[in-house]
Design a protein around this motif. Structure first.
Motif, PDB file in Angstrom:
ATOM      1  N   VAL A 173       0.925  -1.197  -0.255  1.00 44.35           N
ATOM      2  CA  VAL A 173       0.014   0.145   0.114  1.00 44.35           C
ATOM      3  C   VAL A 173       0.969   1.205   0.075  1.00 44.35           C
ATOM      4  N   SER A 174       0.814   2.055  -0.957  1.00 43.55           N
ATOM      5  CA  SER A 174       1.544   3.249  -0.963  1.00 43.55           C
ATOM      6  C   SER A 174       0.788   4.452  -1.100  1.00 43.55           C
ATOM      7  N   ASP A 175      -0.515   4.296  -0.680  1.00 48.56           N
ATOM      8  CA  ASP A 175      -1.249   5.680  -0.676  1.00 48.56           C
ATOM      9  C   ASP A 175      -1.849   6.037   0.740  1.00 48.56           C
ATOM     10  N   GLN A 176      -0.961   5.536   1.822  1.00 53.76           N
ATOM     11  CA  GLN A 176      -1.244   5.764   3.165  1.00 53.76           C
ATOM     12  C   GLN A 176       0.093   6.219   3.856  1.00 53.76           C
ATOM     13  N   ILE A 177       0.103   6.912   5.125  1.00 55.64           N
ATOM     14  CA  ILE A 177       1.463   7.271   5.711  1.00 55.64           C
ATOM     15  C   ILE A 177       1.661   6.108   6.520  1.00 55.64           C
ATOM     16  N   PHE A 178       0.760   5.289   7.251  1.00 56.05           N
ATOM     17  CA  PHE A 178       1.028   3.956   7.809  1.00 56.05           C
ATOM     18  C   PHE A 178      -0.154   3.081   8.154  1.00 56.05           C
ATOM     19  N   ILE A 179       0.460   1.939   8.211  1.00 50.98           N
ATOM     20  CA  ILE A 179      -0.825   0.651   8.244  1.00 50.98           C
ATOM     21  C   ILE A 179      -0.595   0.133   9.425  1.00 50.98           C
ATOM     22  N   VAL A 180      -1.524  -0.236  10.341  1.00 54.11           N
ATOM     23  CA  VAL A 180      -1.779  -1.040  11.505  1.00 54.11           C
ATOM     24  C   VAL A 180      -2.576  -2.197  11.046  1.00 54.11           C
ATOM     25  N   ASP A 181      -1.886  -3.291  11.013  1.00 52.12           N
ATOM     26  CA  ASP A 181      -2.600  -4.596  10.759  1.00 52.12           C
ATOM     27  C   ASP A 181      -2.369  -5.491  11.568  1.00 52.12           C
ATOM     28  N   ARG A 182      -3.062  -5.743  12.808  1.00 55.67           N
ATOM     29  CA  ARG A 182      -3.038  -6.706  14.010  1.00 55.67           C
ATOM     30  C   ARG A 182      -1.444  -6.327  14.540  1.00 55.67           C
ATOM     31  N   ASP A 183      -0.575  -7.309  14.733  1.00 52.49           N
ATOM     32  CA  ASP A 183       0.682  -7.097  15.428  1.00 52.49           C
ATOM     33  C   ASP A 183       1.904  -6.594  14.348  1.00 52.49           C
ATOM     34  N   ARG A 184       1.461  -6.044  13.201  1.00 53.53           N
ATOM     35  CA  ARG A 184       2.481  -5.592  12.298  1.00 53.53           C
ATOM     36  C   ARG A 184       1.941  -4.182  12.097  1.00 53.53           C
ATOM     37  N   LEU A 185       2.939  -3.200  12.122  1.00 52.82           N
ATOM     38  CA  LEU A 185       2.697  -1.846  11.912  1.00 52.82           C
ATOM     39  C   LEU A 185       3.917  -1.345  11.054  1.00 52.82           C
ATOM     40  N   THR A 186       3.425  -0.712   9.843  1.00 53.39           N
ATOM     41  CA  THR A 186       4.471  -0.268   8.945  1.00 53.39           C
ATOM     42  C   THR A 186       4.293   1.155   8.480  1.00 53.39           C
ATOM     43  N   CYS A 187       5.267   1.976   8.274  1.00 55.19           N
ATOM     44  CA  CYS A 187       4.935   3.296   7.689  1.00 55.19           C
ATOM     45  C   CYS A 187       6.063   3.445   6.698  1.00 55.19           C
ATOM     46  N   SER A 188       5.637   4.600   6.054  1.00 56.51           N
ATOM     47  CA  SER A 188       6.414   5.172   4.832  1.00 56.51           C
ATOM     48  C   SER A 188       7.894   5.603   5.006  1.00 56.51           C
ATOM     49  N   GLY A 189       8.098   6.120   6.253  1.00 52.37           N
ATOM     50  CA  GLY A 189       9.203   6.872   6.554  1.00 52.37           C
ATOM     51  C   GLY A 189       9.188   8.256   6.697  1.00 52.37           C
ATOM     52  N   GLY A 190      10.388   8.896   6.841  1.00 50.29           N
ATOM     53  CA  GLY A 190      10.088  10.477   6.848  1.00 50.29           C
ATOM     54  C   GLY A 190       9.367  11.005   8.075  1.00 50.29           C
ATOM     55  N   ALA A 191       8.128  11.963   7.840  1.00 55.92           N
ATOM     56  CA  ALA A 191       7.796  12.501   8.529  1.00 55.92           C
ATOM     57  C   ALA A 191       6.452  11.576   9.086  1.00 55.92           C
ATOM     58  N   SER A 192       6.123  10.661   8.292  1.00 58.82           N
ATOM     59  CA  SER A 192       4.961   9.728   8.741  1.00 58.82           C
ATOM     60  C   SER A 192       5.580   8.676   9.985  1.00 58.82           C
ATOM     61  N   SER A 193       6.798   8.603  10.245  1.00 57.55           N
ATOM     62  CA  SER A 193       7.410   8.015  11.578  1.00 57.55           C
ATOM     63  C   SER A 193       7.091   8.590  12.439  1.00 57.55           C
ATOM     64  N   ALA A 194       6.888   9.984  12.604  1.00 59.18           N
ATOM     65  CA  ALA A 194       6.532  10.701  13.834  1.00 59.18           C
ATOM     66  C   ALA A 194       4.811  10.406  14.160  1.00 59.18           C
ATOM     67  N   HIS A 195       4.177  10.372  13.183  1.00 60.95           N
ATOM     68  CA  HIS A 195       2.665  10.190  13.189  1.00 60.95           C
ATOM     69  C   HIS A 195       2.602   8.529  13.723  1.00 60.95           C
ATOM     70  N   LEU A 196       3.234   7.788  13.297  1.00 62.95           N
ATOM     71  CA  LEU A 196       3.036   6.238  13.808  1.00 62.95           C
ATOM     72  C   LEU A 196       3.570   6.415  15.180  1.00 62.95           C
ATOM     73  N   ALA A 197       4.404   6.937  15.660  1.00 65.57           N
ATOM     74  CA  ALA A 197       5.215   6.932  17.032  1.00 65.57           C
ATOM     75  C   ALA A 197       3.895   7.741  17.937  1.00 65.57           C
ATOM     76  N   ALA A 198       3.393   8.725  17.366  1.00 68.24           N
ATOM     77  CA  ALA A 198       2.290   9.423  18.146  1.00 68.24           C
ATOM     78  C   ALA A 198       1.020   8.474  18.264  1.00 68.24           C
ATOM     79  N   TYR A 199       0.960   7.666  17.298  1.00 69.57           N
ATOM     80  CA  TYR A 199      -0.156   6.811  17.381  1.00 69.57           C
ATOM     81  C   TYR A 199      -0.099   6.034  18.666  1.00 69.57           C
TER      82      TYR A 199
END
Length: 351
Positions: A173-199
């Motif tokens: 998936v390349s049209d979202q900044i991060f994905i939470v799928d059960r016990d796997r979380l992935t993000c596109s990097g850059g500023a999206s890392s801050a948003h995943l950490a904030a989550y």
């Protein structure tokens, strides 16, 4: 009725106090970091700084509400893609010591060079039920370890084609900044890392702490996972790997467009062979495809930013506003100024 002695009551009170202090001292969120060789420094820094700013009051950086550690098999300093070295502070141990294990990737070519010790550690973490997080190309590392089968995965649009080449049959998936799928979380990097950490901070520590971290980092508010990735993904789709790579090269050099001969040289092919690939895959020449993408970028910037037409012309690789206006009118039947006047609401909404 049996009456407890004063010493017995005092002993129990002391034990209760110790238990309360131990619980209070335990961080609400603990994260272990695995940094790939030549990892992306900004992706790591954005993630860890959200934890740091949420971990304590003010700006004291004490690991009270959050705990984090950089894990290593050798304790040697780890080089980032920019050359800055980061020193680990814990050896690989029991992954259950952490609530999450975060893998920060970086340069594609370095992914196969990850130490087997890290792969074994990640597999132990998965077996123990510890959630795994892939940041930037960290998702590539998790996939190579066989830990993403059946999971949705977020990849930067910049690395979408690389992912498809390495993992046949998987659709990232390349049209979202991060994905939470059960016990796997992935993000596109850059500023999206801050948003995943904030989550994660919001989930385990509190909304106020997550907001505080982002505000100190001059980020207005937390973005939800489904927020589209910034940047312009490829507007031209093809399964031809040569054309895909050429389109990415064009996209990376919009401000100073490369010649077809230079693109062919970088791809290790001939100019005429590259042109044949484009005619077969897209029914157009490389020059026409590049112009189409540059005009699409100009359209996006006119609609979703308040940048001047002159600045947009420069960013999209046009000589000046007149050049952009001629090409834009030919493609969209309106000048950039006319288009912007017709879409004022969208421009202001994204400002």
């Amino acid at each position: 009725m049996e009456v407890a002695s004063e010493s017995g009551i005092a002993s129990r009170n002391l034990e209760t106090g110790r238990h309360w202090r131990a619980s209070a001292a335990r961080p609400r969120l603990s994260v272990g970091f695995i940094l790939a060789r030549r990892f992306t420094l900004c992706a790591f820094a954005n993630f860890v700084d959200v934890l740091r700013l949420a971990a304590d009051e003010g700006d004291r950086s004490r690991q009270i509400l959050c705990r984090w550690a950089i894990l290593s098999d050798t304790m040697s300093a780890l080089p980032s893609s920019s050359g800055v070295l980061v020193q680990p502070n814990e050896r690989l141990g029991d992954p259950r010591d952490f609530d999450y294990i975060v893998v920060v990737g970086g340069l594609i070519d370095e992914i196969p060079n990850l130490s087997p010790e890290y792969t074994r550690y990640l597999r132990r973490a998965a077996e123990a039920g510890v959630p795994l997080v892939g940041v930037c190309t960290g998702a590539f590392i998790l996939h190579r370890a066989g830990l993403m089968d059946g999971y949705r995965c977020c990849i930067s649009w910049f690395h979408h084609a690389d992912f498809l080449e390495q993992f046949d049959g998987l659709e990232p998936v390349s049209d979202q900044i991060f994905i939470v799928d059960r016990d796997r979380l992935t993000c596109s990097g850059g500023a999206s890392s801050a948003h995943l950490a904030a989550y994660l901070v919001e989930k385990h520590v509190g909304c106020a702490q997550a907001s505080k971290s982002l505000h100190i980092m001059i980020i207005d508010e937390a973005m939800r996972a489904e927020k589209p990735q910034p940047g312009i993904p490829l507007t031209l789709r093809t399964d031809d790997p040569v054309v895909k790579k050429a389109l990415l090269l064009m996209q990376q050099n919009f401000d100073m467009p490369l010649s077809v001969a230079e693109i062919a040289r970088r791809l290790g092919t001939g100019k005429r062979q590259l042109e044949r690939h484009f005619r077969h895959a897209l029914g157009s020449s490389p020059q026409a495809a590049c112009l189409e993408m540059r005009l699409s970028l100009a359209l996006h910037l006119l609609e979703h930013s308040e940048k001047s037409v002159a600045l947009i012309a420069a960013e999209c690789g046009f000589c000046d506003t007149s050049h952009l206006s001629r090409m834009f009118r030919r493609r969209f039947a309106a000048t950039p100024q006319e288009f912007r006047k017709a879409h004022p609401a969208a421009s202001l909404a994204e400002a």
